[in-house]
Scaffold this motif. Structure first.
Motif, PDB file in Angstrom:
ATOM      1  N   GLY A  24       0.828  -1.203   0.000  1.00 23.33           N
ATOM      2  CA  GLY A  24       0.000   0.000   0.000  1.00 23.33           C
ATOM      3  C   GLY A  24       0.860   1.250   0.000  1.00 23.33           C
ATOM      4  N   ASP A  28      -3.322   5.283   0.943  1.00 18.46           N
ATOM      5  CA  ASP A  28      -4.214   4.141   0.755  1.00 18.46           C
ATOM      6  C   ASP A  28      -4.778   3.713   2.107  1.00 18.46           C
ATOM      7  OD1 ASP A  28      -5.553   1.872   0.046  1.00 18.46           O
ATOM      8  OD2 ASP A  28      -3.765   0.711  -0.484  1.00 18.46           O
ATOM      9  N   GLU A  30      -6.083   1.032   2.952  1.00 16.91           N
ATOM     10  CA  GLU A  30      -5.749  -0.362   3.243  1.00 16.91           C
ATOM     11  C   GLU A  30      -4.289  -0.545   3.624  1.00 16.91           C
ATOM     12  OE1 GLU A  30      -8.109  -2.653   3.297  1.00 16.91           O
ATOM     13  OE2 GLU A  30      -9.573  -1.129   2.722  1.00 16.91           O
ATOM     14  N   ARG A  35      -8.196   0.165  11.096  1.00 18.63           N
ATOM     15  CA  ARG A  35      -9.195   1.001  10.410  1.00 18.63           C
ATOM     16  C   ARG A  35     -10.489   0.962  11.222  1.00 18.63           C
ATOM     17  NH1 ARG A  35      -6.557  -1.842   6.739  1.00 18.63           N
ATOM     18  NH2 ARG A  35      -8.130  -3.468   6.689  1.00 18.63           N
ATOM     19  N   GLY A  74     -11.872   7.229  -0.490  1.00 18.13           N
ATOM     20  CA  GLY A  74     -10.483   6.921  -0.216  1.00 18.13           C
ATOM     21  C   GLY A  74      -9.556   8.114  -0.259  1.00 18.13           C
ATOM     22  N   SER A 365      -7.661   5.628   9.832  1.00 13.66           N
ATOM     23  CA  SER A 365      -6.688   4.552   9.655  1.00 13.66           C
ATOM     24  C   SER A 365      -5.431   4.904  10.436  1.00 13.66           C
ATOM     25  CB  SER A 365      -6.341   4.349   8.176  1.00 13.66           C
ATOM     26  OG  SER A 365      -7.491   3.988   7.430  1.00 13.66           O
TER      27      SER A 365
END
Length: 448
Positions: A24, A28, A30, A35, A74, A365
């Motif tokens: 990532g 990002d 992810e 998260r 995102g 995140s």
């Protein structure tokens, strides 16, 4: 031939970079270990989020810049650090000496009458108290804290202590210098080679309302050297606020053959403000020292010391360091640990500001090694945005951390990874050299 070599080298370099890059990217959602969905306050473009312990225990940077807020598409939202919601003030207090006569309590002519069994029946004191002579001695220090009101978390004392002798520092409060109440105490041991450092006396949120404080000291035997207090800093917060976020953890079992030492790897980089050690019921009370270091080449450094109690006990105030490894060392006077103790880490309150300039819903995140610091100045976000709303995490797991023994995490694993990367790079370069050699052999030689 030259162009071929450059193209081949560039391809090899690209392969190495891709192999070394983390999964990532900073942008990002992810690419982070944790998260959580966010709930934001309606009608407020600027939001404030107090990071809970579940997030703080997953950060991989000391100052917490590996946190991002993403929208539904995102996109990373503008973000800034905010002052903690529970503002902790650090009040410096100048110590004033409390003096007394060296022989003020000495009495002459004491006799004890015993019966035939050796039991004391009559105690007679004949004579008068001896007149104090000689220069006065320092009995303690007085701190004028009448400008302070709130909850006192701790007092950090710069003290001169005798070497090799446990000394207990006691902190008390009074409004009239006559009636005193105990706020807290800590027993400190200074080794011969220990560098001078501040001593932390936990006060556990004791109420202080414009009072005097005094610090006195005692030892189990006559002091080997005078005790001196050079400075004191009181950490105080407003009433009704919580200054620390806590997370539970399960420590590993003591090392084989050494019941007094527990070593474990720290899975986060957030500075640790306090640590509570709760041993098993059979261990009872265990005096401990908390030490830390970043790698095996470094010596262990003292972070704090206190008493672990199976009934719950008190938090041990630490220096606020963020070591990669921690050692819990039981005092030699105790039997050590028969099993793995429970731990409670305490983190200083930490908050952030962000703009909801994207599309809801939003996600926070956290937890990424090597993340870049993209935090803005708080004033850049507050400009013409109005009052900040209160954002909250919708759901937070309440499980405890599972800590790994130091032998299973840390330096050996990193060494294996580094050797693996080195061997892979060596094999790749060998392959490139072999291809160049074959290419050169395949070309016709020029006639002499």
């Amino acid at each position: 031939m030259s162009g071929f070599r450059w193209r081949l080298a560039a391809r090899a370099g690209a392969v190495l970079l891709l192999a070394a890059a983390p999964a990532g990217s900073d942008g990002d959602p992810e690419g982070y270990a944790l998260r959580f969905p966010l709930s934001v306050e309606a009608g407020a473009r600027l939001q404030r989020l107090a990071l809970p312990a579940a997030v703080l225990a997953g950060l991989q940077t000391r100052d917490g810049h590996d946190v991002r807020v993403f929208d539904a598409k995102g996109r990373a939202m503008p973000i800034a650090r905010a002052a903690a919601s529970a503002v902790v003030g650090h009040v410096s207090l100048d110590p004033m000496p409390i003096l007394g006569g060296p022989d003020a309590l000495k009495v002459s002519g004491v006799s004890l009458r015993l019966d035939g069994r050796g039991a004391a029946q009559v105690v007679e004191v004949r004579g008068e108290p001896v007149t104090a002579g000689g220069a006065p001695v320092l009995l303690g220090v007085l701190l004028d804290a009448r400008r302070v009101s709130g909850r006192a978390d701790r007092v950090v004392v710069a003290a001169d202590l005798p070497v090799g002798q446990p000394v207990t520092l006691a902190v008390e409060a009074s409004s009239d210098l006559r009636d005193w109440r105990r706020l807290g105490e800590a027993t400190v041991y200074r080794r011969a080679n220990d560098a001078a450092r501040s001593t932390i006396v936990p006060l556990d949120g004791a109420a202080v309302a414009r009072e005097y404080l005094r610090i006195t000291w005692r030892a189990e035997s006559r002091l080997l050297a005078p005790v001196g207090i050079r400075n004191a800093v009181l950490d105080v917060r407003p009433d009704g606020t919580a200054a620390f976020e806590t997370v539970e953890a399960q420590a590993p079992a003591p090392a084989s053959g050494n019941a007094r030492v527990i070593d474990f790897a720290v899975p986060f980089a957030t500075p640790i403000a306090r640590l509570r050690v709760v041993p098993t019921q059979t261990d009872g009370v265990v005096p401990v020292r908390i030490l830390g270091r970043d790698d095996r080449e470094q010596p262990w450094t003292l972070l704090g010391q206190g008493v672990a109690n199976s009934d719950g006990g008190r938090d041990i105030m630490l220096s606020g360091a963020s070591p990669h490894a921690i050692r819990i060392e039981a005092d030699a006077r105790s039997a050590g640990f028969t099993g793995a103790p429970r731990l409670r880490f305490g983190f200083a309150d930490r908050s952030l500001l962000f703009l909801t300039s994207g599309t809801a819903p939003f996600t926070v995140s956290a937890g990424r090694t090597g993340a870049k610091d993209v935090f803005l100045a708080p004033d850049d976000l507050r400009d013409r945005q109005g009052a900040a709303g209160d954002a909250r995490l919708r759901a937070v797991a309440t499980g405890s951390l599972k800590l790994s023994p130091l032998a299973e995490a840390g330096a050996p694993t990193r060494t294996i990874i580094l050797w693996g990367v080195l061997l892979a790079a060596t094999a790749l370069l060998a392959g490139v050299a072999w291809m160049l050699w074959r290419q050169q052999r395949a070309q016709p030689r020029d006639a002499a």
